[in-house]
Design a protein around this motif. Structure first.
Motif, PDB file in Angstrom:
ATOM      1  N   GLY A  18     -27.078  -0.911  17.919  1.00 59.20           N
ATOM      2  CA  GLY A  18     -28.024   0.025  18.653  1.00 59.20           C
ATOM      3  C   GLY A  18     -29.142   0.686  17.977  1.00 59.20           C
ATOM      4  O   GLY A  18     -30.205   1.018  18.065  1.00 59.20           O
ATOM      5  N   ILE A  19     -28.418   1.205  16.621  1.00 62.18           N
ATOM      6  CA  ILE A  19     -29.237   1.898  15.787  1.00 62.18           C
ATOM      7  C   ILE A  19     -30.241   0.753  15.095  1.00 62.18           C
ATOM      8  O   ILE A  19     -31.439   1.158  14.859  1.00 62.18           O
ATOM      9  CB  ILE A  19     -28.291   2.416  14.591  1.00 62.18           C
ATOM     10  CG1 ILE A  19     -27.701   3.617  15.256  1.00 62.18           C
ATOM     11  CG2 ILE A  19     -29.059   2.853  13.321  1.00 62.18           C
ATOM     12  CD1 ILE A  19     -26.303   4.081  14.441  1.00 62.18           C
ATOM     13  N   SER A  20     -29.737  -0.601  15.027  1.00 60.02           N
ATOM     14  CA  SER A  20     -30.744  -1.333  14.195  1.00 60.02           C
ATOM     15  C   SER A  20     -31.725  -1.779  15.302  1.00 60.02           C
ATOM     16  O   SER A  20     -32.900  -1.964  14.662  1.00 60.02           O
ATOM     17  CB  SER A  20     -29.865  -2.649  13.540  1.00 60.02           C
ATOM     18  OG  SER A  20     -29.766  -3.791  14.629  1.00 60.02           O
ATOM     19  N   GLN A  21     -31.432  -1.893  16.354  1.00 63.10           N
ATOM     20  CA  GLN A  21     -32.512  -2.318  17.420  1.00 63.10           C
ATOM     21  C   GLN A  21     -33.597  -0.893  17.576  1.00 63.10           C
ATOM     22  O   GLN A  21     -34.676  -1.137  18.060  1.00 63.10           O
ATOM     23  CB  GLN A  21     -31.816  -2.570  18.772  1.00 63.10           C
ATOM     24  CG  GLN A  21     -31.261  -3.921  18.841  1.00 63.10           C
ATOM     25  CD  GLN A  21     -32.238  -5.014  19.017  1.00 63.10           C
ATOM     26  OE1 GLN A  21     -33.287  -4.878  19.518  1.00 63.10           O
ATOM     27  NE2 GLN A  21     -31.853  -5.774  18.339  1.00 63.10           N
ATOM     28  N   TYR A  22     -32.957   0.148  17.462  1.00 64.15           N
ATOM     29  CA  TYR A  22     -33.893   1.507  17.511  1.00 64.15           C
ATOM     30  C   TYR A  22     -34.858   1.445  16.354  1.00 64.15           C
ATOM     31  O   TYR A  22     -36.095   1.822  16.522  1.00 64.15           O
ATOM     32  CB  TYR A  22     -32.991   2.662  17.510  1.00 64.15           C
ATOM     33  CG  TYR A  22     -33.798   3.875  17.813  1.00 64.15           C
ATOM     34  CD1 TYR A  22     -34.289   4.214  19.014  1.00 64.15           C
ATOM     35  CD2 TYR A  22     -34.016   4.821  16.843  1.00 64.15           C
ATOM     36  CE1 TYR A  22     -35.029   5.739  19.243  1.00 64.15           C
ATOM     37  CE2 TYR A  22     -34.989   6.004  16.938  1.00 64.15           C
ATOM     38  CZ  TYR A  22     -35.447   6.293  18.260  1.00 64.15           C
ATOM     39  OH  TYR A  22     -36.026   7.285  18.223  1.00 64.15           O
ATOM     40  N   LEU A  27     -34.559  -6.082  12.788  1.00 58.24           N
ATOM     41  CA  LEU A  27     -33.730  -5.763  11.702  1.00 58.24           C
ATOM     42  C   LEU A  27     -32.031  -6.275  12.012  1.00 58.24           C
ATOM     43  O   LEU A  27     -31.659  -6.113  13.326  1.00 58.24           O
ATOM     44  CB  LEU A  27     -33.324  -4.267  11.499  1.00 58.24           C
ATOM     45  CG  LEU A  27     -32.262  -3.651  10.477  1.00 58.24           C
ATOM     46  CD1 LEU A  27     -33.034  -4.158   9.026  1.00 58.24           C
ATOM     47  CD2 LEU A  27     -32.690  -2.188  10.652  1.00 58.24           C
ATOM     48  N   ASP A  28     -31.293  -6.824  11.124  1.00 57.91           N
ATOM     49  CA  ASP A  28     -30.038  -7.605  11.248  1.00 57.91           C
ATOM     50  C   ASP A  28     -29.036  -6.137  11.353  1.00 57.91           C
ATOM     51  O   ASP A  28     -29.041  -5.648  10.482  1.00 57.91           O
ATOM     52  CB  ASP A  28     -29.903  -8.519  10.062  1.00 57.91           C
ATOM     53  CG  ASP A  28     -28.548  -9.190  10.433  1.00 57.91           C
ATOM     54  OD1 ASP A  28     -28.154  -9.229  11.621  1.00 57.91           O
ATOM     55  OD2 ASP A  28     -28.252  -9.959   9.488  1.00 57.91           O
ATOM     56  N   PRO A  29     -28.318  -6.314  12.271  1.00 58.72           N
ATOM     57  CA  PRO A  29     -27.421  -5.149  12.414  1.00 58.72           C
ATOM     58  C   PRO A  29     -26.142  -5.262  11.302  1.00 58.72           C
ATOM     59  O   PRO A  29     -25.582  -4.178  11.080  1.00 58.72           O
ATOM     60  CB  PRO A  29     -26.642  -5.413  13.793  1.00 58.72           C
ATOM     61  CG  PRO A  29     -27.549  -6.331  14.738  1.00 58.72           C
ATOM     62  CD  PRO A  29     -28.360  -6.984  13.608  1.00 58.72           C
ATOM     63  N   VAL A  30     -26.217  -6.455  10.775  1.00 56.75           N
ATOM     64  CA  VAL A  30     -25.015  -6.506   9.569  1.00 56.75           C
ATOM     65  C   VAL A  30     -25.492  -5.631   8.189  1.00 56.75           C
ATOM     66  O   VAL A  30     -24.678  -4.918   7.734  1.00 56.75           O
ATOM     67  CB  VAL A  30     -24.986  -7.794   8.901  1.00 56.75           C
ATOM     68  CG1 VAL A  30     -24.236  -7.969   7.808  1.00 56.75           C
ATOM     69  CG2 VAL A  30     -24.413  -8.819  10.025  1.00 56.75           C
TER      70      VAL A  30
END
Length: 65
Positions: A18-22, A27-30
Motif C-alpha cells: 500500500g505504501i508503494s502504491q501511494y 514502484l515495486d513493493p519489494v
C-alpha cells in the motif's frame, strides 16, 4: 485525492504494498519491503509501527487479485 490503503498484493498484511502504491503505482513493493526490513533491523519499534498500520489502514477497494 490519493488515500493510503493496504494492498491486495500482500505478503503479510499489505502495508508495504500500500505504501508503494501511494508513493508511485509503478514502484515495486519489494523495494519498500527491503527498506522496511533494514529499518526494522536497526529499530525494532518499526515492527510495532507495521502492525499498527495493519490495523488502522483499510483494504483497497480498487484492486482485485
Amino acid at each position: 485525492m490519493k488515500k493510503l490503503t493496504r494492498s491486495q498484493y500482500k505478503k503479510i498484511a499489505g502495508v508495504c504494498g500500500g505504501i508503494s502504491q501511494y508513493i508511485n503505482p509503478e514502484l515495486d513493493p519489494v523495494i519498500i519491503r527491503a527498506g522496511w526490513l533494514i529499518l526494522t533491523l536497526f529499530n525494532p519499534l518499526m515492527l510495532l509501527v507495521y502492525f499498527i498500520l495493519a490495523l488502522v489502514l483499510s483494504d483497497s477497494p480498487y484492486e482485485t487479485v
